[in-house]
Design a protein around this motif. Sequence first.
Motif, PDB file in Angstrom:
ATOM      1  N   PRO A 230       0.842  -1.206   0.000  1.00  0.00           N
ATOM      2  CA  PRO A 230       0.000   0.000   0.000  1.00  0.00           C
ATOM      3  C   PRO A 230       0.871   1.248   0.000  1.00  0.00           C
ATOM      4  CG  PRO A 230       0.060  -0.959   2.190  1.00  0.00           C
ATOM      5  CD  PRO A 230       0.813  -1.902   1.294  1.00  0.00           C
ATOM      6  N   LEU A 231       0.505   2.205  -0.826  1.00  0.00           N
ATOM      7  CA  LEU A 231       1.267   3.436  -0.961  1.00  0.00           C
ATOM      8  C   LEU A 231       0.341   4.640  -0.849  1.00  0.00           C
ATOM      9  CD1 LEU A 231       3.392   2.549  -4.127  1.00  0.00           C
ATOM     10  CD2 LEU A 231       4.078   2.256  -1.753  1.00  0.00           C
ATOM     11  N   VAL A 232       0.937   5.771  -0.587  1.00  0.00           N
ATOM     12  CA  VAL A 232       0.269   7.056  -0.713  1.00  0.00           C
ATOM     13  C   VAL A 232       1.293   7.996  -1.343  1.00  0.00           C
ATOM     14  CG1 VAL A 232       0.938   7.858   1.595  1.00  0.00           C
ATOM     15  CG2 VAL A 232      -1.068   8.844   0.481  1.00  0.00           C
ATOM     16  N   ALA A 233       0.850   8.847  -2.252  1.00  0.00           N
ATOM     17  CA  ALA A 233       1.771   9.655  -3.053  1.00  0.00           C
ATOM     18  C   ALA A 233       1.568  11.135  -2.786  1.00  0.00           C
ATOM     19  CB  ALA A 233       1.584   9.369  -4.545  1.00  0.00           C
ATOM     20  N   TYR A 234       2.704  11.863  -2.789  1.00  0.00           N
ATOM     21  CA  TYR A 234       2.670  13.318  -2.673  1.00  0.00           C
ATOM     22  C   TYR A 234       2.872  13.908  -4.067  1.00  0.00           C
ATOM     23  CZ  TYR A 234       3.718  18.064  -1.101  1.00  0.00           C
ATOM     24  OH  TYR A 234       3.698  19.414  -0.898  1.00  0.00           O
ATOM     25  N   MET A 235       1.861  14.634  -4.544  1.00  0.00           N
ATOM     26  CA  MET A 235       1.876  15.194  -5.899  1.00  0.00           C
ATOM     27  C   MET A 235       2.231  16.680  -5.852  1.00  0.00           C
ATOM     28  SD  MET A 235       0.999  12.473  -7.422  1.00  0.00           S
ATOM     29  CE  MET A 235       0.097  10.947  -7.203  1.00  0.00           C
ATOM     30  N   TYR A 236       3.128  17.101  -6.755  1.00  0.00           N
ATOM     31  CA  TYR A 236       3.526  18.501  -6.797  1.00  0.00           C
ATOM     32  C   TYR A 236       3.631  18.936  -8.266  1.00  0.00           C
ATOM     33  CZ  TYR A 236       5.599  22.762  -4.941  1.00  0.00           C
ATOM     34  OH  TYR A 236       5.815  24.061  -4.568  1.00  0.00           O
ATOM     35  N   PRO A 237       2.920  20.009  -8.655  1.00  0.00           N
ATOM     36  CA  PRO A 237       2.952  20.454 -10.056  1.00  0.00           C
ATOM     37  C   PRO A 237       4.297  21.075 -10.419  1.00  0.00           C
ATOM     38  CG  PRO A 237       1.678  21.974  -8.732  1.00  0.00           C
ATOM     39  CD  PRO A 237       2.004  20.820  -7.844  1.00  0.00           C
ATOM     40  N   ILE A 238       4.767  20.793 -11.640  1.00  0.00           N
ATOM     41  CA  ILE A 238       6.013  21.329 -12.175  1.00  0.00           C
ATOM     42  C   ILE A 238       5.678  22.344 -13.269  1.00  0.00           C
ATOM     43  CG2 ILE A 238       8.208  20.770 -13.270  1.00  0.00           C
ATOM     44  CD1 ILE A 238       7.859  19.675 -10.442  1.00  0.00           C
ATOM     45  N   HIS A 239       6.349  23.491 -13.244  1.00  0.00           N
ATOM     46  CA  HIS A 239       6.066  24.566 -14.188  1.00  0.00           C
ATOM     47  C   HIS A 239       7.274  24.800 -15.097  1.00  0.00           C
ATOM     48  CE1 HIS A 239       3.617  25.244 -10.588  1.00  0.00           C
ATOM     49  NE2 HIS A 239       2.687  25.753 -11.395  1.00  0.00           N
ATOM     50  N   ASP A 240       6.963  25.260 -16.324  1.00  0.00           N
ATOM     51  CA  ASP A 240       8.055  25.668 -17.207  1.00  0.00           C
ATOM     52  C   ASP A 240       8.386  27.133 -16.951  1.00  0.00           C
ATOM     53  OD1 ASP A 240       5.956  27.049 -18.268  1.00  0.00           O
ATOM     54  OD2 ASP A 240       5.912  25.993 -20.191  1.00  0.00           O
ATOM     55  N   ARG A 241       9.243  27.687 -17.758  1.00  0.00           N
ATOM     56  CA  ARG A 241       9.693  29.061 -17.521  1.00  0.00           C
ATOM     57  C   ARG A 241       8.567  30.071 -17.717  1.00  0.00           C
ATOM     58  NH1 ARG A 241      15.119  29.352 -17.024  1.00  0.00           N
ATOM     59  NH2 ARG A 241      16.339  27.517 -17.673  1.00  0.00           N
ATOM     60  N   GLN A 242       7.491  29.687 -18.440  1.00  0.00           N
ATOM     61  CA  GLN A 242       6.351  30.585 -18.615  1.00  0.00           C
ATOM     62  C   GLN A 242       5.310  30.399 -17.508  1.00  0.00           C
ATOM     63  OE1 GLN A 242       7.615  28.740 -21.293  1.00  0.00           O
ATOM     64  NE2 GLN A 242       8.831  30.575 -21.809  1.00  0.00           N
ATOM     65  N   GLY A 243       5.593  29.556 -16.547  1.00  0.00           N
ATOM     66  CA  GLY A 243       4.684  29.373 -15.427  1.00  0.00           C
ATOM     67  C   GLY A 243       3.573  28.375 -15.701  1.00  0.00           C
ATOM     68  N   ARG A 244       3.619  27.639 -16.801  1.00  0.00           N
ATOM     69  CA  ARG A 244       2.586  26.665 -17.116  1.00  0.00           C
ATOM     70  C   ARG A 244       2.895  25.324 -16.443  1.00  0.00           C
ATOM     71  NH1 ARG A 244       3.086  27.022 -23.506  1.00  0.00           N
ATOM     72  NH2 ARG A 244       5.214  26.624 -22.793  1.00  0.00           N
ATOM     73  N   VAL A 245       1.804  24.630 -16.056  1.00  0.00           N
ATOM     74  CA  VAL A 245       1.978  23.294 -15.491  1.00  0.00           C
ATOM     75  C   VAL A 245       2.260  22.333 -16.628  1.00  0.00           C
ATOM     76  CG1 VAL A 245       0.914  21.442 -14.181  1.00  0.00           C
ATOM     77  CG2 VAL A 245       0.449  23.811 -13.574  1.00  0.00           C
ATOM     78  N   VAL A 246       3.445  21.702 -16.607  1.00  0.00           N
ATOM     79  CA  VAL A 246       3.842  20.802 -17.688  1.00  0.00           C
ATOM     80  C   VAL A 246       4.038  19.368 -17.194  1.00  0.00           C
ATOM     81  CG1 VAL A 246       4.911  22.665 -18.982  1.00  0.00           C
ATOM     82  CG2 VAL A 246       6.287  21.356 -17.337  1.00  0.00           C
ATOM     83  N   ALA A 247       4.057  19.165 -15.872  1.00  0.00           N
ATOM     84  CA  ALA A 247       4.270  17.815 -15.354  1.00  0.00           C
ATOM     85  C   ALA A 247       3.872  17.777 -13.886  1.00  0.00           C
ATOM     86  CB  ALA A 247       5.734  17.391 -15.517  1.00  0.00           C
ATOM     87  N   ILE A 248       3.750  16.548 -13.373  1.00  0.00           N
ATOM     88  CA  ILE A 248       3.442  16.331 -11.958  1.00  0.00           C
ATOM     89  C   ILE A 248       4.544  15.455 -11.375  1.00  0.00           C
ATOM     90  CG2 ILE A 248       1.794  15.450 -10.292  1.00  0.00           C
ATOM     91  CD1 ILE A 248       0.836  17.887 -11.854  1.00  0.00           C
ATOM     92  N   LEU A 249       5.209  15.980 -10.338  1.00  0.00           N
ATOM     93  CA  LEU A 249       6.237  15.229  -9.619  1.00  0.00           C
ATOM     94  C   LEU A 249       5.571  14.479  -8.473  1.00  0.00           C
ATOM     95  CD1 LEU A 249       9.076  14.397  -8.822  1.00  0.00           C
ATOM     96  CD2 LEU A 249       9.357  16.591  -7.687  1.00  0.00           C
ATOM     97  N   GLY A 250       5.661  13.162  -8.492  1.00  0.00           N
ATOM     98  CA  GLY A 250       5.028  12.348  -7.465  1.00  0.00           C
ATOM     99  C   GLY A 250       6.040  11.488  -6.741  1.00  0.00           C
ATOM    100  N   ALA A 251       5.988  11.496  -5.393  1.00  0.00           N
ATOM    101  CA  ALA A 251       6.858  10.653  -4.566  1.00  0.00           C
ATOM    102  C   ALA A 251       5.974   9.734  -3.739  1.00  0.00           C
ATOM    103  CB  ALA A 251       7.747  11.504  -3.668  1.00  0.00           C
ATOM    104  N   ASP A 252       6.260   8.422  -3.759  1.00  0.00           N
ATOM    105  CA  ASP A 252       5.421   7.423  -3.101  1.00  0.00           C
ATOM    106  C   ASP A 252       5.988   7.069  -1.733  1.00  0.00           C
ATOM    107  OD1 ASP A 252       3.901   7.373  -5.392  1.00  0.00           O
ATOM    108  OD2 ASP A 252       5.048   5.733  -6.283  1.00  0.00           O
ATOM    109  N   LEU A 253       5.085   7.008  -0.745  1.00  0.00           N
ATOM    110  CA  LEU A 253       5.433   6.605   0.625  1.00  0.00           C
ATOM    111  C   LEU A 253       4.745   5.284   0.917  1.00  0.00           C
ATOM    112  CD1 LEU A 253       6.499   7.100   3.532  1.00  0.00           C
ATOM    113  CD2 LEU A 253       4.386   8.353   3.967  1.00  0.00           C
ATOM    114  N   SER A 254       5.529   4.267   1.289  1.00  0.00           N
ATOM    115  CA  SER A 254       4.954   2.972   1.644  1.00  0.00           C
ATOM    116  C   SER A 254       4.266   3.071   3.001  1.00  0.00           C
ATOM    117  CB  SER A 254       6.046   1.910   1.693  1.00  0.00           C
ATOM    118  OG  SER A 254       5.523   0.687   2.192  1.00  0.00           O
TER     119      SER A 254
END
Length: 661
Positions: A176-200
């Motif tokens: 079982p996991l739970v993930a911490y999601m954090y939006p990643i922005h480019d130089r124009q401030g747009r959301v281009v990706a989601i950084l997720g880290a999983d905690l067991s």
Amino acid sequence: MKKENKYKYSFARRLARWVLLVLFIMMGALAYVTYELTTSLMVESSGDMFYNCIQSSGKSISNAMSEVSVAVRNNIIDVERNVNQPSQLQAIMERIVAENPRVRSCGISFIENYFPQKGRSYCPYAWRNDSLEVEGRPIENKEAVYLEAEWFHKAVETDSAYWSEPFFDSRDGVTPLVAYMYPIHDRQGRVVAILGADLSLDFMTQLLQDQDSLFQQRAMAIPVSEDGLYQSYILLRDGTYITHPDHWRILRGNFFTHIKDADTPGTAQKAIQKMSDGERSINETSNEVRVNRTKTYLFYAPLEGTNWIFVIALPMLSLDLMGIVVGFMMLMLTAAVLLITFLVCRLAIRRAAKPLIQLAATADKVAGGQFDTSLPDINSHDEIHLLRDSFENMQHSLTTYVEELKKTTAAKASIESELKIAHDIQMSMLPKTYPAFPERNDIDIFGQVKPAKAVGGDLYDFFIIDEKLFFCIGDVSGKGVPASLVMAVTRSLFRNISSYTRKPDQIMMALNEALSNNNETGMFVTLLLGVLDLESGQLSYTNAGHNPPLLLAGDDVDVLSCDANIPAGVMSGWQFTVQHLQLKTGDIVFLYTDGLNEAEDIHLNQFGMDRMLQMAKVTVRQPQLLIEAMTSAVEMFVGTAEQNDDLTMFAIQYTKSPAQQ
């Protein structure tokens, strides 16, 4: 005569029998009342104890989740700086997993077709395998199904960090996991990706099992239910198990299906509703329900910072047994105390009081000033002996006082010496060589700090990187050694963070996050931070609750406009604003702490902004002369009054000629 003696003897025996009978009845009644009271108190005391367990476990869980979220946030700047370099991002993911034991896996899920050469989807990914070694590879095209996932769309649309609902690891299907999601922005401030880290979440199950075993040993409980003794769980709001000793029930079984009514109808539904609503129930005796056909007390409370419930189930028979044991122990303790009291009183009554005449005569001599008079010897260890000791202590009080005064004086001198060393260390951390940049003709800087105590909490600093002048001035809440420690940390953070970014608002936000985390003392720093482009004269600055500086442009003196922002260290996550100003040749930016405008004279009148502005208008436009004139004006105004706050002034003059620009 014999009959009379026999009659008296028989009457004494009958009286003794009646006394014994009454004592036995009283002891029985006392035992029953003690049992009832103890059982009732055990529910309340167990509630307090369980609440402490909930708080302790909740803190451990919160710390683990915080380790993951901090690991993500600490790498956001590095990720966004390399957002267009897939190979660098893969290395960053592997580094995050390697450096943070709590992170089981980590990946960056990019929006559709962000890297056309990589395909429709692309996700640099790293994980820790069963041998604890870190592996990594990007997930591309058909392997990446996240583009249709609800969590991905939610993170992109809200543009905010959050913790996901628990789920099973897609690689093994059982963890079982739970993930911490954090939006990643480019130089124009747009959301281009989601950084997720999983905690067991396996550590939570082990944490609760250890806690359950420890409590059962202390509580001397006995097995009374199918699931064992005292048991604790962490649940979702719908009752789904997040932790359970039987691993197959995690995220599959539901605790609410095991709860039935006990003696009072509706108790089960009421408990389920309160747990679903996130309410806390610790000391309520109405929490008695049946769990797996066993009468059980439920203790539950929401876990702060999550949407989870901490539930503890304690069989009623365990509390009854503890009530019997504690009640018996209380009775035995009471009997022992009464017996000891009886023996002590009897011994005290038999002892004869000692005369006080000799002690009184000696006391008269001591009262006349003969402190070396011999006191009579008293062998007893009672109040008279204590009185004799008091007189003896009084005889030596003056000598003792003189010796203590010598030690206190030596200790004070030692402390003053240490504070002098601390003052020298603190001053050595601040700029003190002027002119600061003798080889340059485009900038002139001067500053000084005058602590109210041996050490203070004011700071200023500056340095040049890539033809940009980084500078800051700050005031730590409070004074003395604590403020000086925070000042040193703030100055180090400013230098370290400024080496990674040139934007003052980002420097301030990173510094605020560092000071806010684990800030148990509640200390904060008002700070003004700026970056001056020495080529163009463009000044960018961010204010964190600090006094607005003065701008000396030509013959005019104005208060520089500053946005309202909270001080650094008060609250994490604050978005600081940045402002811009074009400096011309000869312009001076004068920065200061509130030790200047709030300096008080003996009548508690403040120096004030008007005097500052007037002094700035009539002073020669040169940083050192400006600060020296301002210092003289403040000292003349304050007079003999004690300095009530640290005083720091810092001036920057842009001296680049138009021909050089």
